[in-house]
Scaffold this motif. Sequence first.
Motif, PDB file in Angstrom:
ATOM      1  N   LEU A   1       0.843  -1.207   0.000  1.00  0.00           N
ATOM      2  CA  LEU A   1       0.000   0.000   0.000  1.00  0.00           C
ATOM      3  C   LEU A   1       0.876   1.253   0.000  1.00  0.00           C
ATOM      4  O   LEU A   1       0.612   2.208  -0.730  1.00  0.00           O
ATOM      5  N   HIS A   2       1.891   1.217   0.814  1.00  0.00           N
ATOM      6  CA  HIS A   2       2.799   2.361   0.898  1.00  0.00           C
ATOM      7  C   HIS A   2       3.416   2.672  -0.468  1.00  0.00           C
ATOM      8  O   HIS A   2       3.429   3.810  -0.920  1.00  0.00           O
ATOM      9  N   THR A   3       3.918   1.631  -1.119  1.00  0.00           N
ATOM     10  CA  THR A   3       4.564   1.814  -2.424  1.00  0.00           C
ATOM     11  C   THR A   3       3.557   2.284  -3.474  1.00  0.00           C
ATOM     12  O   THR A   3       3.897   3.051  -4.374  1.00  0.00           O
ATOM     13  N   ALA A   4       2.326   1.816  -3.345  1.00  0.00           N
ATOM     14  CA  ALA A   4       1.303   2.209  -4.312  1.00  0.00           C
ATOM     15  C   ALA A   4       0.743   3.590  -3.993  1.00  0.00           C
ATOM     16  O   ALA A   4      -0.111   4.111  -4.709  1.00  0.00           O
ATOM     17  N   GLY A   5       1.216   4.171  -2.900  1.00  0.00           N
ATOM     18  CA  GLY A   5       0.765   5.514  -2.535  1.00  0.00           C
ATOM     19  C   GLY A   5      -0.626   5.539  -1.921  1.00  0.00           C
ATOM     20  O   GLY A   5      -1.320   6.562  -1.936  1.00  0.00           O
ATOM     21  N   GLN A   6      -1.058   4.396  -1.408  1.00  0.00           N
ATOM     22  CA  GLN A   6      -2.379   4.327  -0.788  1.00  0.00           C
ATOM     23  C   GLN A   6      -2.266   4.475   0.729  1.00  0.00           C
ATOM     24  O   GLN A   6      -1.226   4.180   1.312  1.00  0.00           O
ATOM     25  N   GLU A   7      -3.371   4.881   1.321  1.00  0.00           N
ATOM     26  CA  GLU A   7      -3.393   5.020   2.775  1.00  0.00           C
ATOM     27  C   GLU A   7      -3.367   3.634   3.433  1.00  0.00           C
ATOM     28  O   GLU A   7      -4.009   2.708   2.948  1.00  0.00           O
ATOM     29  N   ILE A   8      -2.598   3.530   4.495  1.00  0.00           N
ATOM     30  CA  ILE A   8      -2.555   2.257   5.209  1.00  0.00           C
ATOM     31  C   ILE A   8      -3.600   2.304   6.315  1.00  0.00           C
ATOM     32  O   ILE A   8      -3.335   2.740   7.429  1.00  0.00           O
ATOM     33  N   ASN A   9      -4.817   1.896   5.943  1.00  0.00           N
ATOM     34  CA  ASN A   9      -5.880   1.854   6.960  1.00  0.00           C
ATOM     35  C   ASN A   9      -6.487   0.449   6.995  1.00  0.00           C
ATOM     36  O   ASN A   9      -6.162  -0.402   6.157  1.00  0.00           O
ATOM     37  N   GLU A  10      -7.337   0.231   7.972  1.00  0.00           N
ATOM     38  CA  GLU A  10      -7.924  -1.100   8.159  1.00  0.00           C
ATOM     39  C   GLU A  10      -8.527  -1.664   6.895  1.00  0.00           C
ATOM     40  O   GLU A  10      -8.244  -2.794   6.496  1.00  0.00           O
ATOM     41  N   GLY A  11      -9.338  -0.849   6.286  1.00  0.00           N
ATOM     42  CA  GLY A  11     -10.041  -1.308   5.090  1.00  0.00           C
ATOM     43  C   GLY A  11      -9.068  -1.739   4.013  1.00  0.00           C
ATOM     44  O   GLY A  11      -9.185  -2.844   3.457  1.00  0.00           O
ATOM     45  N   ASN A  12      -8.074  -0.902   3.747  1.00  0.00           N
ATOM     46  CA  ASN A  12      -7.125  -1.216   2.666  1.00  0.00           C
ATOM     47  C   ASN A  12      -6.298  -2.455   2.981  1.00  0.00           C
ATOM     48  O   ASN A  12      -6.086  -3.301   2.112  1.00  0.00           O
TER      49      ASN A  12
END
Lengths: 69, 69, 69, 69, 69, 69, 292
Positions: free
Chosen positions: E10-21
């Motif tokens: 997620l980090h590398t993809a630039g997405q937020e690291i939250n529960e749902g993700n």
Amino acid sequence: MEYIYAAMLLHTAGQEINEGNVKKVLEAAGAEADDARVKALIAALEDVDIEEAIEKTAVAAAAAPAAAA
Amino acid sequence: MEYIYAAMLLHTAGQEINEGNVKKVLEAAGAEADDARVKALIAALEDVDIEEAIEKTAVAAAAAPAAAA
Amino acid sequence: MEYIYAAMLLHTAGQEINEGNVKKVLEAAGAEADDARVKALIAALEDVDIEEAIEKTAVAAAAAPAAAA
Amino acid sequence: MEYIYAAMLLHTAGQEINEGNVKKVLEAAGAEADDARVKALIAALEDVDIEEAIEKTAVAAAAAPAAAA
Amino acid sequence: MEYIYAAMLLHTAGQEINEGNVKKVLEAAGAEADDARVKALIAALEDVDIEEAIEKTAVAAAAAPAAAA
Amino acid sequence: MEYIYAAMLLHTAGQEINEGNVKKVLEAAGAEADDARVKALIAALEDVDIEEAIEKTAVAAAAAPAAAA
Amino acid sequence: MHHVAEWKKDEVKDLKELIESHEVVGMANLADIPGPQLQKMRRNLKGNATLKMSRKTFMSLALEESKKANVASLKDHMKGQPALIFTNMNPFKLYKILEESKTEAPAKPGSTAPFDIVVPKGDTAFKPGPILGELQKVGIPAKIDKGKIVITKDKTVVAEGDEISREIASILTRLDIHPMEVGIDLIAAYEDQTVYTSDLLTIDEEKTLSDIQKAFTQALNLSVNAVIFTEKSTPYILQNAHSKAMNLALNAEILTSKTRELLLAKAYSQMLAVAGEVSAKNADAVDEELQE
């Protein structure tokens, strides 16, 4: 390495590294002076700062990254 | 270093490193050939194995990266 | 370095590293192929085991941590 | 490594690293040019500053962290 | 380890690291997603700079050879 | 590293590393999944024992920290 | 006109002939060489060089009367107990041979220390006795240990250039320390109109060796950096090319037969690094496998 040594000798002696000089040195040393290789040498050295190229440790550089692995 | 390069050139070309040859190479390179230095070089090279000296440098080079890593 | 990459490419592809092949690859890459340099490359590679030369980098690499220890 | 060598060759020769060129070089070297791998190569290099990537000693980074772990 | 890989992805993809993700990624990978652990991970990551942690490995790596030199 | 992370995630979760799975994971993570790169990843990993690859590098690792010290 | 004895004339004539018939004429100093050692050195030189001792005046005369240009200036280098050496060897080689044939000798009272003379710490062969006092008197720290005299610390007894006293000379000899070097000192050598003095004749083989290595390294650097293919440079150029290709493949995360293991390991180690930071905050945030 004859070609390189000839170039280094001329460089150290403060002489121009050109076809005529390189051949003259090689012949004086009893080494074969292949026209094409002499030309290739001159061409390769054309845009090289010899002083810098001499000092830059090519060997360490080459090995280092791998070494570091 | 001209003297050394002249010697290495002769060595690589498989020629004998003697006074006459060293002077011939130096003169071809437009370098001054001082008699005493030529003689000193030849005397010194009598006990130095050029090939071995080069090998040792090459080995050092090869070992260095590993060592340095 | 074009010449060396051409040689390595041929080597990896299992093709012979000869004048014709090196030139063909260089030309396909839009690089100038100087006859003399191609010849020098091939002559120099005659006594060189490419795999071993490359491995040496890898070996140096592998040895590195241990060496460093 | 054929694909990488082909890319390095093109880069060194100052040519664009695109599908057509990579395939042309691979074919000239007698190497198989797999469409998907060529495309993957181009895609991977898209956002990469090749000059920088070449110089950055990645090997160290790759092995050492594991090493350091 | 799946949890960490999911976070890094997620980090590398630039997405937020939250529960749902994180759960979404884990489920896509066919991994079990334990609620409590996902929550703990996200809380812990709040104080962790992933980029830095990854970089640090690289730095350690880069430093090692130098240090050893 | 997304592609690699995705592969490691699947490996850790005990799932097969195939096109469908890799794409599913990448998409769940909001990362772009380039067809060619996914295919290249699968092809490259086909005959690789991931566990062994990790172990092998980790062995080198064991020595390194000391080295770095 | 004063009369010159025939034998004197003959001796000068002999010397002159030797001067004319050899390429190289050396001026040596034989001072301090004990007779037997000198005999041995003469024998060693046989075939390579001829050593002639004579009176200074005869040597001067012979040198002056020689037809060889500039050879007369050799007489300015007479020292101690001079002698002439005749050879056809390169003068540098002659010097080297003479230096190598020098042997160790006991210290002589009144001579000059050629370097710092050190008495090393350690056991001696001496049983306890008056020698202990003698050692201590010249400042050598000694004591009795297990029935033997032991020197407890390295001690410099004479500094380089200082005179060696009678007491010290005696003790050094009894300790089997032979700090002097005796042999034929070549002061100067003449060849082809040139006189080379000993400072010029000294050959530094170490320097020659390191010069060769430096020359080779520089030549290798040039050929690798300028990408000139030679049998020596090509392996390094290959390595350079390979490293660069590996860098590109690893940095661009391109999986090849040579990079895939490294990239997998890199991902794994990055994961471990992140896991390490995470578990430091909360051990339960990572699975059991990573908890330690």
